[in-house]
Design an enzyme around this catalytic site. Structure first.
Site, short mmCIF file in Angstrom:
data_model
loop_
_atom_site.label_atom_id
_atom_site.label_comp_id
_atom_site.label_asym_id
_atom_site.label_seq_id
_atom_site.Cartn_x
_atom_site.Cartn_y
_atom_site.Cartn_z
N GLU A 25 30.06 -17.09 14.06
CA GLU A 25 29.40 -15.71 14.19
C GLU A 25 30.71 -14.78 13.69
O GLU A 25 32.28 -14.54 13.57
CB GLU A 25 28.18 -15.74 15.26
CG GLU A 25 29.78 -15.52 16.32
CD GLU A 25 28.13 -15.63 17.75
OE1 GLU A 25 27.61 -15.53 17.45
OE2 GLU A 25 29.39 -15.98 18.66
N ASP B 193 32.86 -7.88 22.32
CA ASP B 193 32.59 -7.49 20.53
C ASP B 193 33.50 -6.44 20.15
O ASP B 193 32.42 -5.53 19.49
CB ASP B 193 31.35 -7.45 20.33
CG ASP B 193 30.15 -8.82 20.95
OD1 ASP B 193 31.04 -9.61 21.07
OD2 ASP B 193 29.08 -8.33 20.99
#
Length: 433
Positions: free
Chosen positions: A188, A18
């Site tokens: 997301e 991420d």
């Protein structure tokens, strides 16, 4: 033969998922998720987007992040780093302990503030956007509510203004987008950008497994409506098969160089020994361009490759740290981690000069707890590891040694122990708990 300078992916090998990046002048800063490992959110600095040096951990105090008994996949999710008016902001989620929060710093190496938790900000993957008029916005991911929600992971991307003085969300909330694909799970990881009069919303879709992807939408107004890119997804490897060397690419963030080149940092995994990703989700870098108002990833190829042309930036290579740590300092190097929040006194650097001391405690590596365990990220497919230690087990419940840990439920332990009154060295495999 070409003298063109290249770089090799991943730029951060091993468990660095991420990624989020920002630029301040000629300096680049990058952060990653850390889940239930502590300290949390490693932060890196670079001058050339290729070579990175860790300058700290954003969450380096227990007061900033408590993990309790969260499992490996809990804890700190998807941080975003941004810079505005002299202040650095890292916004993220502690999934099982407080939810979404932001911390700030004047110096990205720290110290970072205590967390400001957001009320009325459900679910995960928060991001920040600072508009030209000075207003700040919180962009988040949430599961659709009530009858609108058709399945787990039926998400929407939403936004609300953030008051930087009070660190509270104010005003109306807006649903910006529900993703590019019908019935796709997990829209997301949103990031909002402004370029050439458009607001661009870039997200991840398909979950962080093999179907991961990057999609994009845009609008002339920050509150929408947002139109999806007709060419979505702008990046995915899910159509390349399970034997492709780089899989599950997605969750990207964009950054430009001082002279206008654009790049995306993103996560991906390298497989080996079959469809296994023991190194976890790693940080990759790929060049991008803008064409007719939309993003083109790695022109002419459309994929993340192992070798790319290096950015046209002065190369700055940092001195490598020694592979061996003799524990001569009074504090652990910032590369070392513990699982969750280990109790005071369990890990000691000053009890004996030149030694790392771990106390024997009841907590086990096979339980969602804080064991006496100090660890490093695996960063290489092939590697060797060794240690010297002093230990005498007092009973058959006490062990010490080296552990290769994927999670509470999957691990190998090469340990020194007591069996039937005799000391032994044994290899223990834990599979599916």
């Amino acid at each position: 033969m070409s003298n063109e300078r290249t770089y090799q992916n991943p730029i951060l090998p091993g468990f660095y998922p991420d990624p989020s990046v920002c630029r301040v002048g000629d300096d680049f800063y990058l952060v990653n998720s850390s889940f239930v490992y502590f300290p949390g959110v490693p932060i890196f600095h670079s001058k050339d987007l290729v070579h990175w040096e860790q300058i700290g951990n954003v969450l380096d105090r227990p007061s900033q992040a408590q993990f309790g008994t969260q499992h490996h996949s809990g804890g700190i999710y998807a941080p975003t780093i941004r810079y505005h008016a002299g202040t650095f902001y890292v916004i993220t989620t502690n999934v099982g302990a407080g939810g979404n929060f932001v911390v700030t710093a004047k110096d990205p190496a720290g110290p970072w503030s205590e967390p400001y938790f957001f009320e009325g900000a459900p679910d995960i993957d928060p991001s920040l956007f600072f508009d030209d008029d000075g207003k700040a916005y919180y962009i988040g991911t949430r599961q659709k509510r009530g009858a609108e929600s058709r399945y787990f992971g039926d998400n929407q991307i939403w936004m609300q203004e953030l008051d930087l003085t009070t660190m509270k969300l104010v005003g109306e909330t807006y649903v910006l987008w529900e993703g590019a694909l019908k019935n796709a799970v997990w829209p997301e990881g949103p990031h909002l950008y402004k370029k050439d009069g458009y607001y661009y919303l870039m997200i991840a879709e398909g979950g962080t497994e093999h179907n991961h992807s990057v999609t994009m939408a845009r609008s002339k107004n920050i509150t929408g409506p947002y139109e999806g890119n007709p060419a979505n997804p702008v990046l995915t490897h899910r159509h390349l098969g399970l034997d492709y060397p780089i899989v599950n690419v997605g969750h990207g963030d964009l950054v430009d160089t001082p002279d206008g080149q654009w790049y995306m940092v993103l996560l991906g995994s390298r497989t080996y020994g079959g469809y296994y990703r023991n190194l976890g989700r790693e940080t990759f870098l790929v060049p991008v361009e803008w064409e007719n108002g939309w993003l083109i990833v790695n022109r002419g190829i459309g994929l993340v490759e192992t070798i790319h042309k290096a950015p046209d930036l002065p190369e700055v290579i940092y001195e490598s740290k020694p592979a061996c740590d003799h524990f001569d300092d009074l504090e652990l190097d910032q590369k070392w981690l513990t699982l969750r929040n280990v109790a005071d006194g369990v890990v000691s650097m000053d009890a004996r000069e030149g030694y790392l001391q771990l106390s024997t405690i009841p907590e086990k590596l096979t339980e969602p707890c804080a064991p006496a365990y100090v660890c490093l990220r695996q960063q290489h497919i092939n590697f060797s590891v060794n240690t010297a230690f002093e230990f005498e087990p007092a009973n058959e419940h006490e062990t010490a040694g080296i552990a290769l840990v994927q999670s509470d439920a999957y691990q190998y332990r090469f340990e020194y122990a007591l069996e039937n009154g005799e000391t032994v060295v044994r290899l223990v495999r834990c599979e599916a708990g």
